[in-house]
Design a protein around this motif. Sequence first.
Motif, short mmCIF file in Angstrom:
data_model
loop_
_atom_site.label_atom_id
_atom_site.label_comp_id
_atom_site.label_asym_id
_atom_site.label_seq_id
_atom_site.Cartn_x
_atom_site.Cartn_y
_atom_site.Cartn_z
N ASN A 18 0.84 -1.21 0.00
CA ASN A 18 0.00 0.00 0.00
C ASN A 18 0.87 1.26 0.00
OD1 ASN A 18 -2.39 -1.56 0.19
ND2 ASN A 18 -2.07 -1.77 2.40
N ILE A 19 1.94 1.21 -0.79
CA ILE A 19 2.89 2.31 -0.84
C ILE A 19 2.31 3.46 -1.66
CG2 ILE A 19 4.08 1.35 -2.86
CD1 ILE A 19 6.70 2.37 -1.66
N ASP A 20 2.42 4.69 -1.14
CA ASP A 20 1.89 5.85 -1.86
C ASP A 20 3.03 6.74 -2.34
OD1 ASP A 20 2.82 7.21 0.38
OD2 ASP A 20 0.83 7.50 1.25
N GLY A 21 2.70 7.79 -3.05
CA GLY A 21 3.72 8.65 -3.63
C GLY A 21 4.64 9.28 -2.61
N TYR A 22 4.08 9.70 -1.47
CA TYR A 22 4.90 10.32 -0.42
C TYR A 22 5.92 9.32 0.11
CZ TYR A 22 6.24 12.38 4.03
OH TYR A 22 6.96 12.88 5.08
N CYS A 23 5.48 8.09 0.33
CA CYS A 23 6.36 7.05 0.85
C CYS A 23 7.48 6.74 -0.14
CB CYS A 23 5.56 5.79 1.15
SG CYS A 23 6.50 4.46 1.91
N GLY A 46 2.45 -1.94 -6.43
CA GLY A 46 2.32 -0.79 -7.31
C GLY A 46 3.52 -0.63 -8.23
N SER A 48 6.12 1.40 -8.27
CA SER A 48 7.01 2.34 -7.59
C SER A 48 8.43 2.33 -8.11
CB SER A 48 7.03 2.01 -6.09
OG SER A 48 5.73 1.85 -5.58
#
Length: 253
Positions: A18-23, A46, A48
């Motif tokens: 559940n990695i997002d752009g900020y991470c 994702g 990433s």
Amino acid sequence: LFQSDHFCLEHLRLSIFNIDGYCVAALATGLENLSSLKSLSLSFSGDSLNALASAIGSLRLLETLNLAHNQIGNDGVRAIAAELTNLHFLEVLILSYASISDEGAGTLAAGLTDLCSLKKLYLSGNSIGDEGAGALGAGLANLRSLKKVDLSGNSIGDEGVSNLSPALSGLQSLEELYLGRLSIGDDGVQALVEGISHCSKLSKLDLSGNQSITTLGVVSLSTLLRSDSCSLTEISLHDIRIGDDGAAALADG
């Protein structure tokens, strides 16, 4: 912590879901500060990798890069391949089960050419076919330190092995070759034998699960086994329907 002058991390294994752009951005910044890192293993969800590729390329002392079991795909491989030229000390590259097809294999091959220190390459469980195998052959041809190649579980057939074989013949340091669960038949085995007959250090060969191999293919292997230059100590041929005649041919070898 990563930015501390006294922080000299050498091995890092991260599993992030559940990695997002900020991470991703934070992780990329952190990696860029780990100039002492020698081993990196990443597992994430994702797409990433594109954002992290340049950070990985900044790890100039990296010896092991493990990106297995990620949905990297051809775009991700392209991003990684562009950074490989910076990793002059890389010895182990693991891209198994990474959704790589022929297109990705071709892109990766171009990035491999400068990895003079590479000793182990894992590409098992992808979707690489004959075209990709031929491209990889061109990329592997100059890797004189290469000791282990794992291409098992791909879609490579006789044509692909025939295209790969000339490159294998020049890998004088090759010790282990894994070609299990492919689509290799008798013609492919014959082409393979012609290539690896020059690999005087090859001790392990895996051809298991290639059910198109018949007695004729085993005869080719038997010829290799009788060669004075053969140094094989371990051969895997399970799940191959060679029958009694094939067993007799193998025994002759």
